[in-house]
Design a protein around this motif. Structure first.
Motif, PDB file in Angstrom:
ATOM      1  N   HIS A  71      -5.188 -14.267   6.542  1.00 35.08           N
ATOM      2  CA  HIS A  71      -6.077 -14.075   5.248  1.00 35.08           C
ATOM      3  C   HIS A  71      -6.304 -12.639   4.896  1.00 35.08           C
ATOM      4  O   HIS A  71      -6.411 -12.128   3.784  1.00 35.08           O
ATOM      5  N   GLU A 105      -3.215 -10.338   3.720  1.00 35.28           N
ATOM      6  CA  GLU A 105      -3.320 -10.568   2.286  1.00 35.28           C
ATOM      7  C   GLU A 105      -3.956  -9.830   1.412  1.00 35.28           C
ATOM      8  O   GLU A 105      -3.592  -9.436   0.529  1.00 35.28           O
ATOM      9  N   CYS A 117       2.660  -3.980   5.490  1.00 34.23           N
ATOM     10  CA  CYS A 117       2.013  -4.897   5.065  1.00 34.23           C
ATOM     11  C   CYS A 117       2.805  -6.262   5.049  1.00 34.23           C
ATOM     12  O   CYS A 117       2.469  -7.241   5.540  1.00 34.23           O
ATOM     13  N   GLU A 118       3.997  -6.023   4.426  1.00 36.39           N
ATOM     14  CA  GLU A 118       4.817  -7.387   4.341  1.00 36.39           C
ATOM     15  C   GLU A 118       5.350  -7.672   5.795  1.00 36.39           C
ATOM     16  O   GLU A 118       5.406  -8.818   6.101  1.00 36.39           O
ATOM     17  N   ILE A 132       2.418  -9.562   7.409  1.00 38.35           N
ATOM     18  CA  ILE A 132       2.081 -10.913   6.891  1.00 38.35           C
ATOM     19  C   ILE A 132       3.372 -11.745   7.338  1.00 38.35           C
ATOM     20  O   ILE A 132       3.030 -12.924   7.718  1.00 38.35           O
ATOM     21  N   ARG A 179       2.706 -15.127   9.718  1.00 41.66           N
ATOM     22  CA  ARG A 179       3.198 -16.414   9.396  1.00 41.66           C
ATOM     23  C   ARG A 179       4.232 -16.957  10.336  1.00 41.66           C
ATOM     24  O   ARG A 179       4.246 -18.248  10.564  1.00 41.66           O
TER      25      ARG A 179
END
Length: 330
Positions: free
Chosen positions: A22, A25, A285-286, A289, A293
Motif C-alpha cells: 500500500h 503504491e 517503483c515498478e 511493487i 506482490r
C-alpha cells in the motif's frame, strides 16, 4: 492455509507486506508528482532566465522568445495542477503526509502570483533583481515539495534515487541563479563585491550538491553528468573573468548574452540527467511493487527473504534528507 492457522511470524510478515505494498503504491504517485514538478521547475528556470535577459536588454526580439517560454510554463503548470487535483481528492494519499500536502499548498500559493509577475515583466514595470527573486521564490517552493517527497519515502532503493534527483535539481537551480547573477553583472560591465561573493557562493554550493548527487547516482544518469562536466571550461573561464572585473576595469556588456547562452546550454543538458533519473525512479517503483506482490503470492519466498534479513545478510539501509531554503547559501 487460512491465515488464522498460520504461524504468528508468517501472519505478521504477510500483514507487513500488505502494508508495504500500500505504501509503495502511494509512493509511486508521489514519485510521479516529483517528475511533474521537475518538468515545471525546468520550464520556470528557462522563463526566469529569459525574463532576466529581456529586462537587462532593450532588444525587443527577446520578448517573442520569452512569450513562448511563458506559454510553455503555463501549459506544464496546468498539467501539474490537474495531477495535484487528483491527489487532493484521494483521502488515502493524504495519510501521514501533512508536511508534503502543506508544501504543495504553499507552492500553489506562489504559483498563483506568476500571472501578475509576467505582466510586470512584459511591461518592464519591475527591476530585474526583483523579478529574479520572485521567480526564485516560486521555484524554491516547488523544490521544497521534492524535499518532503524524498523525506516521506520509506523504500531504500526509491529513496536513494530521490536523494540523487533532489540534490541534482538543487544544483541545477543554483546554476540558474548563477546565470541570472552573471547576466546582471556582465550587462553592467563589472561585478560588485557583493555580486562576486554571490557568484563564488553559488559555484561552491553547486559543487556540493553535485558531489552528493554523484554519491547516490549510478548508471546512465551518472555517465551523462560526467560528460556534461567535461564541457564546462567556457563557463569556468567566464566565472574567472567576472571575478577580475571592477568599476575601473569593465568588460563589454554584450558578454551578458554569451554568458547566458553558455549557462543555458549547460542547464538544458542537465535536463537530460533529470529525465534519466525520473525514468529510474519509475522503474524502481515498478520493481518494488512487483517484488512485494510476488512475496505475497509466494509465502516460502517471503520466509526465505525474511531469514536473509534476520541473519544480517541483507541489512536495512536508511537515508536521511535535510531541507533548507534553496536560495539561501548554507
Amino acid at each position: 492455509m487460512a491465515e488464522r492457522h498460520m504461524p504468528p511470524p508468517l501472519r505478521f510478515l504477510l500483514a507487513a507486506r500488505r502494508s508495504e505494498l500500500h505504501g509503495l503504491e502511494a509512493l509511486a504517485g508521489t514519485c510521479e508528482l516529483v517528475v511533474r514538478i521537475s518538468a515545471l521547475v525546468h520550464a520556470l528556470q528557462k522563463e526566469r532566465g529569459y525574463s532576466n535577459l529581456t529586462l537587462c536588454s532593450p532588444q525587443e526580439r527577446l520578448q517573442q522568445t520569452l512569450a513562448g517560454l511563458s506559454d510553455t510554463a503555463v501549459r506544464i503548470e496546468a498539467d501539474a495542477r490537474h495531477f495535484l487535483d487528483g491527489l487532493a481528492a484521494d483521502p488515502a494519499h493524504g495519510s501521514g503526509k501533512a508536511r508534503l500536502l502543506n508544501g504543495i499548498a504553499f507552492a500553489l500559493f506562489r504559483l498563483d502570483e506568476l500571472p501578475a509577475l509576467r505582466r510586470q515583466i512584459r511591461d518592464r514595470a519591475i527591476a530585474v533583481a526583483d523579478a529574479d527573486a520572485r521567480f526564485t521564490q516560486v521555484i524554491g517552493s516547488l523544490l521544497a515539495v521534492v524535499f518532503e517527497a524524498a523525506d516521506s519515502a520509506l523504500d531504500p532503493g526509491v529513496t536513494r534515487i530521490l536523494v540523487a534527483l533532489l540534490n541534482f535539481m538543487q544544483g541545477k537551480e543554483l546554476s540558474g541563479q548563477e546565470r541570472a547573477c552573471g547576466v546582471m553583472g556582465f550587462t553592467a560591465g563589472f561585478f560588485s563585491d557583493a555580486q562576486k561573493a554571490r557568484m563564488l557562493g553559488l559555484a561552491a554550493n553547486q559543487r556540493r550538491s553535485f558531489d552528493i548527487y554523484a554519491e547516490h547516482a549510478d548508471g546512465a544518469p551518472r555517465t551523462v553528468w560526467e560528460q556534461i562536466q567535461q564541457q564546462g571550461e567556457p563557463v569556468e573561464r567566464m566565472r574567472d573573468m567576472a571575478q577580475r572585473t571592477a568599476d575601473g576595469q569593465r568588460v563589454d556588456g554584450s558578454l551578458a548574452e554569451l554568458w547566458f547562452d553558455l549557462c543555458t546550454a549547460r542547464i538544458d543538458a542537465m535536463r537530460e540527467v533529470e529525465s534519466l533519473l525520473a525514468q529510474a525512479l519509475a522503474q524502481q517503483c515498478e520493481r518494488r511493487i512487483a517484488d512485494t506482490r510476488k512475496e505475497l503470492d509466494d509465502r516460502r519466498l517471503l520466509l526465505s527473504r525474511y531469514a536473509e534479513h534476520a541473519s544480517g545478510q541483507a541489512p536495512s539501509m536508511v537515508f536521511s534528507v535535510q531541507s533548507r531554503i534553496v536560495d539561501t547559501p548554507a
